[in-house]
Scaffold this active site. Structure first.
Site, PDB file in Angstrom:
ATOM      1  N   GLU A 124      -5.357  -8.463  -1.078  1.00 29.17           N
ATOM      2  CA  GLU A 124      -6.003  -8.305   0.227  1.00 29.17           C
ATOM      3  C   GLU A 124      -7.478  -8.058   0.005  1.00 29.17           C
ATOM      4  OE1 GLU A 124      -4.609  -5.570   3.211  1.00 29.17           O
ATOM      5  OE2 GLU A 124      -2.525  -5.969   2.692  1.00 29.17           O
TER       6      GLU A 124
ATOM      7  N   GLU B  71       0.832  -1.223   0.000  1.00 28.34           N
ATOM      8  CA  GLU B  71       0.000   0.000   0.000  1.00 28.34           C
ATOM      9  C   GLU B  71       0.859   1.263   0.000  1.00 28.34           C
ATOM     10  OE1 GLU B  71      -2.691  -0.551   3.331  1.00 28.34           O
ATOM     11  OE2 GLU B  71      -4.062  -1.703   2.082  1.00 28.34           O
TER      12      GLU B  71
HETATM   13  C1  BGP Z   1      -4.432  -3.031   4.977  1.00 33.88           C
HETATM   14  C2  BGP Z   1      -3.085  -3.498   5.434  1.00 33.88           C
HETATM   15  C3  BGP Z   1      -3.064  -4.762   6.184  1.00 33.88           C
HETATM   16  C4  BGP Z   1      -4.328  -5.092   6.956  1.00 33.88           C
HETATM   17  C5  BGP Z   1      -5.598  -4.610   6.328  1.00 33.88           C
HETATM   18  C6  BGP Z   1      -6.820  -4.654   7.217  1.00 33.88           C
HETATM   19  O1  BGP Z   1      -4.464  -1.658   4.924  1.00 33.88           O
HETATM   20  O2  BGP Z   1      -2.207  -3.666   4.340  1.00 33.88           O
HETATM   21  O3  BGP Z   1      -1.881  -4.818   6.907  1.00 33.88           O
HETATM   22  O4  BGP Z   1      -4.238  -5.010   8.285  1.00 33.88           O
HETATM   23  O5  BGP Z   1      -5.493  -3.329   5.807  1.00 33.88           O
HETATM   24  O6  BGP Z   1      -6.844  -3.553   8.071  1.00 33.88           O
HETATM   25  P1  BGP Z   1      -7.115  -3.675   9.615  1.00 33.88           P
HETATM   26  O7  BGP Z   1      -6.096  -4.618  10.109  1.00 33.88           O
HETATM   27  O8  BGP Z   1      -6.949  -2.312  10.174  1.00 33.88           O
HETATM   28  O9  BGP Z   1      -8.496  -4.195   9.742  1.00 33.88           O
END
Ligand code: BGP
Length: 487
Positions: free
Chosen positions: A386, A177
């Protein structure tokens, strides 16, 4: 019409070392930025502390202990039939401060063992080189990525990875990201390793992630440095092994116009341009997009271009584009429309869509829309690295975990990916986020679970760390076995 994913589709799951691995002081590992980040909740933000203080809980320190349980975890991925496992390397396991010339052998051996374990089950590793895991030393002493010297430290780290794992890893992502650096405090700290000025030092707290502290110029500078570093890494990866496939990774963004008023449509377009194409164009086309110049001028931002940068960016374009997708947002120029609280992407709530327990808007069709947007502009293979639903789960008395809401979320999103493939989009793979429950990046909680595998651990850090298969585990296993034919 029967739908299926193309042959060789990379089904799998995704994790990040700081949220998954633990073992924060084992095997010679140094301290990374997430190691000084406290746990938070839905309503109270995480904090960054200046060092480690015993009165705080730091979720990355143990995380869910993949460091000691990787064999068991990978066996479960093998059982689900994963073709790919997305994971990240903890930079500080190899270079504890980030400035060393030679790597820590014990750290190298750990990842070698993990890759070999994957191979046992025919699983390809997809390695994120930097996933919010900057060595704390580089953040504190160098100002993180706002310092150009980081490019060399990063490339030294990349060289070691590409040489060391030449025969074990084919797929790489340069930065997780990367465009998070376009977004305020969270982007500064997690993305850029740019720490806030000290305050309240008695308890060591530098800043909470929701604070309005920001340094826009430094963010844009840091982002430029990362984009140059990424381009150099792509070239290096190809030089060391022409079979390497290197991708970029974006936090994708949808901002539907809230109304069909041209003002709202333009606002939506500008929001998406900046979020998706500012970095996407540099990675894929090798140059900043045309709208960037106006943006810099209006914000009074100077991008520290060095003479070599233009050529470096041109020559270091990626082989594929990957992104995270969880939710969509809306955009309007009308200041009277109330902004939805808890809507992560911030924008007026979309009245046609529902939200998760954490207030993230659920929008499967948005994924098809986005895949078509990206493919239409870039015409290179795409990968969804993701996607998933963060939700609370309940363990029944007999130990089972029924998570129909997660199955539903994944089913709807996979259906839309199948539609996009029918639309002609070249889609390489899909890795569901947090395939094993792990620490939330945003809030530092355990309660926000994404996994198909449950981990016995709570927000206070208590639990046996035992793994359990959820209903979604069996469902996803069948999806993979039928290549998306049976959802
Ligand atoms: C993205 C990241 C991840 C992950 C995901 C979910 O932005 O790359 O590392 O954690 O989001 O977010 P969260 O963990 O805050 O629910």
């Amino acid at each position: 019409m029967e739908r299926a994913m193309p042959e060789g589709f990379l089904w799998g799951g995704a994790t990040a070392a700081n949220q998954f691995e633990g073992g924060w002081q084992e095997g010679g590992k140094g301290i990374s930025v997430p190691d000084v980040m406290t746990g938070g909740t839905k309503t109270s933000p995480r904090h960054v502390t200046d060092g480690i203080f015993p009165e705080y809980h730091y979720p990355s320190h143990e995380a869910v202990d993949f460091y000691h349980r990787y064999k068991e975890d990978i066996a479960l991925y093998g059982e689900m039939g994963f073709k790919v496992f997305r994971m990240s390397i903890n930079w500080t396991r190899l270079f504890p401060k980030g400035t060393e010339e030679t790597p820590n052998r014990e750290g190298l051996q750990f990842y070698r063992d993990v890759f070999l374990e994957c191979k046992k089950y025919g699983i390809e590793p997809l390695v994120t080189i930097s996933h919010y895991e900057l060595p704390y030393y580089l953040a504190k002493e160098y100002g993180g990525w706002s310092n150009r010297k980081l490019i060399d430290f990063y490339l030294n780290y990349c060289r070691v990875l590409f040489e060391e794992y030449k025969d074990l890893v084919r797929y790489w992502l340069t930065f997780n990201e990367i465009n998070i650096l376009l977004m305020g405090a969270y982007g500064n700290i997690m993305g850029g390793g740019i720490l806030p000025p000290g305050r309240d030092t008695k308890v060591g707290v530098l800043a909470g992630l929701d604070e309005s502290w920001d340094e826009e110029q430094r963010r844009f500078t840091a982002l430029h440095h990362q984009l140059v570093a990424s381009a150099k890494a792509v070239r290096l990866a190809h030089e060391i092994n022409p079979l390497n496939r290197v991708g970029c990774m974006l936090l994708s963004r949808i901002a539907y116009p809230y109304t069909c008023r041209p003002e709202d449509v333009l606002k939506g377009q500008q929001t998406m341009q900046l979020a998706n194409y500012y970095c996407g164009d540099v990675h894929v086309r090798g140059a900043y997009p045309s709208f960037a110049r106006r943006l810099w001028k209006e914000k009074g931002i100077e991008i520290p271009f060095m003479e070599e940068d233009e050529a470096v960016l041109k020559e270091g374009t990626v082989d594929f584009l990957s992104f995270s997708y969880y939710s969509s947002s809306t955009a309007t120029e009308d200041p009277n429309v109330p902004v939805a609280a808890g809507n992560m992407m911030r924008g007026p709530a979309n009245p046609y869509l529902t939200q998760s327990q954490w207030g993230w808007t659920i929008d499967p069709k948005g994924l098809r829309y986005l895949l078509n947007e990206f493919y239409g502009r870039y015409q290179i293979p795409l990968m969804v690295v993701e996607n998933g639903l963060g939700a609370e789960d309940r363990v029944e008395e007999d130990g089972s975990i029924h998570d129909p809401y997660r199955i539903e979320y994944m089913r709807e999103h996979i259906l839309q990916m199948l539609e996009a493939v029918e639309d002609g989009v070249e889609l390489m793979g899909y890795t569901v986020w947090g395939c094993t429950d792990l620490v939330s990046a945003g809030t530092g909680e355990m309660a926000k679970r994404y996994g198909l595998v449950y981990v016995d651990k709570d927000n206070q850090g208590k639990g046996t760390l035992e793994r359990r298969r959820k209903d979604s585990f069996y469902w996803y296993r069948n999806v993979i076995a039928t290549n998306g034919r049976e959802l």
